[in-house]
Scaffold this motif. Structure first.
Motif, PDB file in Angstrom:
ATOM      1  N   LEU A   4       0.851  -1.195   0.000  1.00 56.24           N
ATOM      2  CA  LEU A   4       0.000   0.000   0.000  1.00 56.24           C
ATOM      3  C   LEU A   4       0.886   1.244   0.000  1.00 56.24           C
ATOM      4  CD1 LEU A   4      -3.030   0.937   0.260  1.00 56.24           C
ATOM      5  CD2 LEU A   4      -2.608   1.088   2.731  1.00 56.24           C
ATOM      6  N   GLN A   5       0.720   2.095  -1.008  1.00 55.97           N
ATOM      7  CA  GLN A   5       1.392   3.397  -1.036  1.00 55.97           C
ATOM      8  C   GLN A   5       0.585   4.360  -0.175  1.00 55.97           C
ATOM      9  OE1 GLN A   5       4.260   3.446  -3.025  1.00 55.97           O
ATOM     10  NE2 GLN A   5       3.731   1.337  -3.593  1.00 55.97           N
ATOM     11  N   ILE A   6       1.267   5.294   0.491  1.00 58.90           N
ATOM     12  CA  ILE A   6       0.545   6.327   1.251  1.00 58.90           C
ATOM     13  C   ILE A   6       1.140   7.688   0.913  1.00 58.90           C
ATOM     14  CG2 ILE A   6       1.990   5.960   3.318  1.00 58.90           C
ATOM     15  CD1 ILE A   6      -0.488   6.793   4.981  1.00 58.90           C
ATOM     16  N   ILE A   7       0.263   8.646   0.643  1.00 58.93           N
ATOM     17  CA  ILE A   7       0.658   9.999   0.243  1.00 58.93           C
ATOM     18  C   ILE A   7      -0.374  10.969   0.801  1.00 58.93           C
ATOM     19  CG2 ILE A   7      -0.607   9.847  -1.952  1.00 58.93           C
ATOM     20  CD1 ILE A   7       2.827  11.541  -1.585  1.00 58.93           C
ATOM     21  N   ASP A   8       0.045  12.212   1.084  1.00 57.63           N
ATOM     22  CA  ASP A   8      -0.875  13.154   1.721  1.00 57.63           C
ATOM     23  C   ASP A   8      -1.911  13.749   0.760  1.00 57.63           C
ATOM     24  OD1 ASP A   8      -0.060  12.888   4.326  1.00 57.63           O
ATOM     25  OD2 ASP A   8       1.431  14.480   4.219  1.00 57.63           O
ATOM     26  N   SER A   9      -1.559  13.869  -0.522  1.00 48.85           N
ATOM     27  CA  SER A   9      -2.532  14.421  -1.473  1.00 48.85           C
ATOM     28  C   SER A   9      -2.286  13.821  -2.853  1.00 48.85           C
ATOM     29  CB  SER A   9      -2.427  15.948  -1.549  1.00 48.85           C
ATOM     30  OG  SER A   9      -1.425  16.347  -2.474  1.00 48.85           O
ATOM     31  N   LEU A  10      -3.195  14.103  -3.764  1.00 48.98           N
ATOM     32  CA  LEU A  10      -3.004  13.688  -5.154  1.00 48.98           C
ATOM     33  C   LEU A  10      -2.968  14.897  -6.083  1.00 48.98           C
ATOM     34  CD1 LEU A  10      -5.037  10.379  -5.589  1.00 48.98           C
ATOM     35  CD2 LEU A  10      -2.565  10.700  -5.435  1.00 48.98           C
ATOM     36  N   ASP A  11      -2.508  16.052  -5.542  1.00 50.13           N
ATOM     37  CA  ASP A  11      -2.175  17.174  -6.405  1.00 50.13           C
ATOM     38  C   ASP A  11      -0.978  16.767  -7.266  1.00 50.13           C
ATOM     39  OD1 ASP A  11      -4.157  18.892  -5.537  1.00 50.13           O
ATOM     40  OD2 ASP A  11      -2.932  19.733  -3.919  1.00 50.13           O
ATOM     41  N   ALA A  12      -0.794  17.453  -8.373  1.00 51.03           N
ATOM     42  CA  ALA A  12       0.214  17.020  -9.343  1.00 51.03           C
ATOM     43  C   ALA A  12       1.614  17.478  -8.968  1.00 51.03           C
ATOM     44  CB  ALA A  12      -0.157  17.521 -10.731  1.00 51.03           C
ATOM     45  N   GLY A  13       2.165  16.915  -7.880  1.00 46.91           N
ATOM     46  CA  GLY A  13       3.546  17.164  -7.491  1.00 46.91           C
ATOM     47  C   GLY A  13       4.410  15.952  -7.769  1.00 46.91           C
ATOM     48  N   GLY A  14       5.719  16.102  -7.569  1.00 49.65           N
ATOM     49  CA  GLY A  14       6.634  15.009  -7.867  1.00 49.65           C
ATOM     50  C   GLY A  14       6.424  13.773  -7.020  1.00 49.65           C
ATOM     51  N   ALA A  15       6.329  13.943  -5.700  1.00 50.85           N
ATOM     52  CA  ALA A  15       6.122  12.804  -4.804  1.00 50.85           C
ATOM     53  C   ALA A  15       4.785  12.133  -5.095  1.00 50.85           C
ATOM     54  CB  ALA A  15       6.173  13.261  -3.348  1.00 50.85           C
ATOM     55  N   GLU A  16       3.785  12.945  -5.374  1.00 52.97           N
ATOM     56  CA  GLU A  16       2.448  12.409  -5.654  1.00 52.97           C
ATOM     57  C   GLU A  16       2.447  11.595  -6.947  1.00 52.97           C
ATOM     58  OE1 GLU A  16       2.145  15.984  -3.063  1.00 52.97           O
ATOM     59  OE2 GLU A  16       3.191  15.535  -4.923  1.00 52.97           O
ATOM     60  N   ARG A  17       3.133  12.108  -7.971  1.00 54.29           N
ATOM     61  CA  ARG A  17       3.186  11.379  -9.233  1.00 54.29           C
ATOM     62  C   ARG A  17       3.926  10.060  -9.080  1.00 54.29           C
ATOM     63  NH1 ARG A  17       4.594  16.606 -11.951  1.00 54.29           N
ATOM     64  NH2 ARG A  17       5.939  15.664 -13.501  1.00 54.29           N
ATOM     65  N   MET A  18       4.969  10.048  -8.249  1.00 57.62           N
ATOM     66  CA  MET A  18       5.702   8.802  -8.058  1.00 57.62           C
ATOM     67  C   MET A  18       4.862   7.789  -7.282  1.00 57.62           C
ATOM     68  SD  MET A  18       8.276   8.939  -9.839  1.00 57.62           S
ATOM     69  CE  MET A  18       8.565   7.224  -9.432  1.00 57.62           C
ATOM     70  N   ALA A  19       4.111   8.235  -6.292  1.00 53.62           N
ATOM     71  CA  ALA A  19       3.243   7.315  -5.548  1.00 53.62           C
ATOM     72  C   ALA A  19       2.236   6.657  -6.489  1.00 53.62           C
ATOM     73  CB  ALA A  19       2.515   8.061  -4.426  1.00 53.62           C
ATOM     74  N   VAL A  20       1.661   7.443  -7.392  1.00 54.90           N
ATOM     75  CA  VAL A  20       0.711   6.913  -8.374  1.00 54.90           C
ATOM     76  C   VAL A  20       1.423   5.979  -9.351  1.00 54.90           C
ATOM     77  CG1 VAL A  20      -0.777   7.534 -10.330  1.00 54.90           C
ATOM     78  CG2 VAL A  20      -0.918   8.827  -8.188  1.00 54.90           C
ATOM     79  N   ASN A  21       2.614   6.390  -9.806  1.00 54.78           N
ATOM     80  CA  ASN A  21       3.376   5.550 -10.743  1.00 54.78           C
ATOM     81  C   ASN A  21       3.684   4.182 -10.140  1.00 54.78           C
ATOM     82  OD1 ASN A  21       3.405   7.521 -12.703  1.00 54.78           O
ATOM     83  ND2 ASN A  21       5.532   8.127 -12.363  1.00 54.78           N
ATOM     84  N   TYR A  22       4.124   4.165  -8.877  1.00 54.75           N
ATOM     85  CA  TYR A  22       4.450   2.903  -8.221  1.00 54.75           C
ATOM     86  C   TYR A  22       3.202   2.034  -8.057  1.00 54.75           C
ATOM     87  CZ  TYR A  22       9.171   4.507  -7.082  1.00 54.75           C
ATOM     88  OH  TYR A  22      10.474   4.944  -7.153  1.00 54.75           O
ATOM     89  N   ALA A  23       2.123   2.643  -7.619  1.00 55.95           N
ATOM     90  CA  ALA A  23       0.886   1.878  -7.421  1.00 55.95           C
ATOM     91  C   ALA A  23       0.434   1.236  -8.725  1.00 55.95           C
ATOM     92  CB  ALA A  23      -0.207   2.785  -6.857  1.00 55.95           C
ATOM     93  N   ASN A  24       0.471   2.016  -9.809  1.00 55.07           N
ATOM     94  CA  ASN A  24       0.046   1.490 -11.114  1.00 55.07           C
ATOM     95  C   ASN A  24       0.971   0.388 -11.612  1.00 55.07           C
ATOM     96  OD1 ASN A  24      -2.217   3.130 -11.388  1.00 55.07           O
ATOM     97  ND2 ASN A  24      -1.122   4.732 -12.501  1.00 55.07           N
ATOM     98  N   ALA A  25       2.274   0.624 -11.515  1.00 56.92           N
ATOM     99  CA  ALA A  25       3.246  -0.334 -12.046  1.00 56.92           C
ATOM    100  C   ALA A  25       3.210  -1.652 -11.276  1.00 56.92           C
ATOM    101  CB  ALA A  25       4.648   0.264 -12.001  1.00 56.92           C
ATOM    102  N   LEU A  26       2.986  -1.574  -9.970  1.00 49.54           N
ATOM    103  CA  LEU A  26       2.947  -2.778  -9.148  1.00 49.54           C
ATOM    104  C   LEU A  26       1.674  -3.589  -9.356  1.00 49.54           C
ATOM    105  CD1 LEU A  26       4.400  -1.262  -5.866  1.00 49.54           C
ATOM    106  CD2 LEU A  26       5.478  -3.066  -7.226  1.00 49.54           C
ATOM    107  N   GLY A  27       0.663  -2.955  -9.919  1.00 50.96           N
ATOM    108  CA  GLY A  27      -0.606  -3.650 -10.139  1.00 50.96           C
ATOM    109  C   GLY A  27      -0.469  -4.904 -10.976  1.00 50.96           C
TER     110      GLY A  27
END
Length: 360
Positions: A4-27
């Motif tokens: 499970l990835q955890i991030i404070d927001s899903l605004d389009a920042g660098g950390a947020e984009r990486m959290a989404v990238n990891y979640a998608n790629a690991l799927g």
């Protein structure tokens, strides 16, 4: 493996984009891949793949017992092995650890300015780090700093970019095709948009039909007001466009000729990798990990941070040399695909997770 990835927001920042990238790629790689957002949803939610489980805590305060209890329930219900905490979400992960002792936490530091912050500002992080199995950092400088302060479990881990998206949003850029300059960066310090505005005006690019496009979160604050004011003072407001946060980055970059990054500090900017995947020519400030991706006169051009004349000099080279733009963009695309591919980075990440799970 269940992560499970955890991030404070899903605004389009660098950390947020990486959290989404990891979640998608690991799927496609592991038994369960999910992401939990603590405080605020945002445009990146549209980029989550169908195989990613999504949760929102709606955390209202620093210590929110209701949110922590909800997070624990998510962990237990889904039998999570690893909680991968990105950026400022480390404190929520720490609070969870106090009531969910068996969870293994991997912390991912995306802040390129961490080593310049005061001891007292970093103190909460220092305390929390003792409860985490692994610490991943986005460049060698930050890794060295963590080692110097005694955090030997910190190790450099590269970012990767993905322009894949399920989003149906379609942004159309203003201006003339073939003469658009884009800066993908939220409107805030240390992104330093003003240096690009000044360089653009200095070269009088408006008269040559070029346009400037800022894509990133606009907080409608003093920073964005200053950008608008500066464009008016320099008489270029009619060829400078602000688009706020957008999730259709691939579509936007397909309309772009030159990509610029102007930050005064960075960790490992995903933006440069996205520029590379989109095969556009790039100018970047020489900060953080940028020089590892942008090799002068090979994969792009570098300028001294905050120096308008240096940026103007390099921008002028790209504007007036189509051949150079083609060579640089082709080389950058090759470098990104060879060294920062999704497959290579995700394979390494799975190995990190396995080590964290098996450590006593």
């Amino acid at each position: 493996m269940r992560v499970l990835q955890i991030i404070d927001s899903l605004d389009a920042g660098g950390a947020e984009r990486m959290a989404v990238n990891y979640a998608n790629a690991l799927g496609d790689k592991i038994e369960f891949s999910g992401i939990v957002v603590t405080r605020k949803e945002g445009v990146l939610k549209n980029q989550l793949g169908d195989k990613v489980a999504y949760y929102f805590l709606n955390k209202k305060k620093v210590i929110d017992f209701k949110a922590i209890k909800l997070l624990k329930n998510i962990i237990v219900k889904n039998n999570i092995d690893i909680l991968h905490a990105h950026g400022t979400s480390f404190f929520t992960a720490f609070l969870l650890k106090t009531i969910c002792f068996k969870i293994k936490i991997v912390f991912h530091e995306h802040n390129g300015d961490r080593s310049n912050q005061s001891f007292f500002k970093n103190l909460p992080l220092f305390i929390c780090l003792f409860f985490f199995r692994k610490v991943l950092v986005v460049n060698k400088q930050i890794e060295s700093w963590f080692h110097q302060i005694g955090i030997k479990k910190a190790s450099y881990f590269p970012n990767f970019a993905s322009l894949e998206s399920n989003d149906t949003q379609k942004t159309f850029l203003n201006g003339q095709e073939g003469k658009r300059i884009v800066c993908l960066a939220n409107l805030r310090e240390p992104k330093n948009h003003s240096v690009l505005i000044k360089a653009f005006a200095q070269l009088n690019l408006k008269e040559e039909g070029w346009s400037l496009h800022f894509v990133g979160k606009n907080h409608q604050d003093f920073y964005s007001e200053n950008i608008i004011k500066l464009t008016k003072e320099l008489n270029i407001s009619d060829c400078v466009s602000l688009y706020d946060s957008k999730s259709d980055i691939s579509n936007i970059l397909s309309q772009t000729t030159i990509g610029v990054l102007c930050s005064t500090y960075e960790g490992f900017p995903v933006t440069l990798l996205e520029y590379g995947l989109a095969s556009i020519s790039v100018i970047s400030s020489n900060v953080g990990f940028c020089s590892e991706v942008i090799i002068p006169n090979k994969t792009g051009l570098l300028f001294k941070s905050n120096e308008v004349d240096d940026l103007a000099f390099n921008l002028n080279k790209l504007v007036n040399d189509i051949g150079l733009r083609t060579i640089l963009s082709t080389n950058l695309n090759t470098l990104v695909r060879d060294n920062y591919s999704k497959e290579k980075v995700v394979s390494s990440l799975v190995s990190v997770y396995k080590t964290a799970i098996n450590e006593v």
